[in-house]
Design an enzyme around this catalytic site. Structure first.
Site, mmCIF file in Angstrom:
data_model
loop_
_atom_site.group_PDB
_atom_site.id
_atom_site.type_symbol
_atom_site.label_atom_id
_atom_site.label_comp_id
_atom_site.label_asym_id
_atom_site.label_seq_id
_atom_site.Cartn_x
_atom_site.Cartn_y
_atom_site.Cartn_z
ATOM 1 N N HIS A 106 -8.140 52.313 -2.914
ATOM 2 C CA HIS A 106 -9.456 53.333 -3.088
ATOM 3 C C HIS A 106 -9.222 54.573 -3.762
ATOM 4 O O HIS A 106 -10.080 55.008 -4.647
ATOM 5 C CB HIS A 106 -9.685 53.789 -1.391
ATOM 6 C CG HIS A 106 -10.215 52.790 -0.444
ATOM 7 N ND1 HIS A 106 -11.577 52.336 -0.756
ATOM 8 C CD2 HIS A 106 -9.705 51.842 0.430
ATOM 9 C CE1 HIS A 106 -11.873 51.482 0.305
ATOM 10 N NE2 HIS A 106 -10.610 51.008 0.851
ATOM 11 N N GLU A 134 -21.060 53.759 -4.174
ATOM 12 C CA GLU A 134 -20.800 53.372 -5.772
ATOM 13 C C GLU A 134 -22.365 53.275 -6.206
ATOM 14 O O GLU A 134 -22.581 52.687 -7.573
ATOM 15 C CB GLU A 134 -20.535 51.975 -5.753
ATOM 16 C CG GLU A 134 -20.894 50.838 -5.605
ATOM 17 C CD GLU A 134 -20.971 50.339 -3.971
ATOM 18 O OE1 GLU A 134 -21.125 49.089 -3.684
ATOM 19 O OE2 GLU A 134 -20.378 51.096 -3.215
#
Length: 306
Positions: free
Chosen positions: A185, A216
Site C-alpha cells: 500500500h 485509484e
C-alpha cells in the site's frame, strides 16, 4: 508581494464612497457601485472579499441586494456590512436576518470602520482556508470529489447561459488492485500521487479542474472544451502517465502502469444536471476497460439522450 483583499463599497453618495475609500485604500483594493443593480453586477464579476452596503439606494435597496447575494451560491459566503444612517433597530434586525454580518452607522468613524472591516476580512480568510482543506485530497493535493461535484454544478449552470460545451474525463489506474497486492500500500499511495502529478502537468488551463474521484480513480472537469479539446487533454494525460515508467509486473497489458479513460462532452442547456456528465464519462470508462484498458473512449451526448 501580499495580495490585498477586495472591498466593494455600495453607496449612492459619492462623498460617502470617498470617505470610506480614504479610510481603507491603504489596506485593500477598493471597488464601488452607486446603485443596487450595479452592485450585483460588479459583485458577480469581481467576487469581493467583503461588501459595505448602504440601505437606501436608487432602484433596488440594500436589503434586496443582500437578499439576492445570499441566495446566489457563488456569492452567499461574501460578508456584507450595512452602512446606514437610519439608526433604526428594526432595520438592523432585518439586515441581520437577511444574512448581513454587521452594521456601521453614519457618519463613519474611521477607527470603527477599519476595525470591523479588518475583523470580518480576517474571519473570511480563515473560513476560506478551512473550506479549501475540506475540498482538497490529503494524499495527492488535488481537489477531492466534493469540490469536483461543486465545480460541475457551478459550471453547468454558468455555461448553460450561452449553451457552451463542457467535457468531463474519468481516469482509472489499470489493474491497481494487483499493483497494491504486489508492491504494498505505501507503493500504491506513491503511484496514486505520481499519477496525480502527471494529470496536473497535462491539464494546463487554469479553468480546468483535475480531481481525485476516489481510490485509484480521477476526473477532470473541462469547461468550454469540445470533444476534440477533451480528447487532446486525455491523450496528454495518457502520455504523461506512460512517461512515469512506474513498474507494474502484474499488469496484463504491459510492464508499466497505465490508465484507462472515458470522456463525455455536451453543450450545457437549462435543466441538464451535473451527474449527466459523470454518468456518461463513467460509461465510456467502462467501455475502455472492457476493450482492453490503456485506452480512451469518448461520447458526445445531448439533453434528449441524457
Amino acid at each position: 508581494m501580499t495580495h490585498k483583499s477586495t472591498i466593494l463599497i455600495v453607496d449612492d453618495e459619492i462623498s460617502n464612497i470617498e470617505i470610506m475609500n480614504a479610510i481603507l485604500e491603504d489596506d485593500y483594493e477598493i471597488c464601488f457601485a452607486t446603485s443596487g443593480e450595479q452592485a450585483l453586477e460588479i459583485a458577480r464579476t469581481i467576487f469581493p472579499d467583503l461588501i459595505l452596503l448602504d440601505i437606501l439606494l436608487p432602484g433596488i435597496d440594500g436589503f434586496e441586494v443582500c437578499r439576492q447575494l445570499k441566495t446566489d451560491e457563488l456569492m452567499a459566503d461574501v460578508p456584507v456590512i450595512f452602512t446606514t444612517g437610519l439608526g433604526d433597530t428594526e432595520d438592523e434586525v432585518r439586515g441581520l436576518m437577511l444574512g448581513a454580518i454587521d452594521y456601521v452607522t453614519k457618519p463613519i468613524q474611521p477607527i470603527i470602520l477599519k476595525a470591523r472591516v479588518g475583523n470580518h476580512v480576517e474571519l473570511k480568510r480563515l473560513r476560506d482556508q478551512l473550506a479549501e482543506i475540506a475540498v482538497t485530497d490529503a494524499l495527492t493535493g488535488l481537489s477531492n470529489r466534493r469540490r469536483l461535484e461543486q465545480t460541475l454544478k457551478t459550471e453547468t449552470s454558468r455555461l448553460s447561459r450561452n449553451e457552451e460545451y463542457l467535457s468531463v474525463i474519468m481516469v482509472d489506474i489499470d489493474f491497481f488492485k494487483q499493483f497494491n497486492d504486489t508492491y504494498g500500500h505505501p507503493a500504491g499511495d506513491r503511484c496514486i500521487t505520481m499519477v496525480a502529478s502527471a494529470m496536473n502537468r497535462a491539464v494546463k488551463r487554469t479553468s480546468d479542474l483535475p480531481a481525485r474521484y476516489g481510490g485509484e480513480e480521477f476526473a477532470c472537469v473541462l469547461p468550454g472544451a469540445d470533444a476534440d479539446m477533451a480528447y487532446s487533454v486525455a491523450r496528454e494525460i495518457q502520455q504523461q502517465v506512460r512517461a512515469l515508467n512506474i513498474p507494474h509486473q502484474k499488469s496484463d497489458i504491459g510492464p508499466y502502469v497505465t490508465v484507462s479513460m472515458g470522456i463525455a462532452t455536451a453543450r450545457c442547456l437549462q435543466g441538464m444536471t451535473a451527474d449527466m456528465w459523470t454518468h456518461h464519462a463513467d460509461s465510456q470508462l467502462y467501455i475502455s476497460k472492457s476493450n482492453g484498458r490503456d485506452r480512451i473512449t469518448q461520447t458526445t451526448f445531448e439533453a434528449d439522450h441524457a
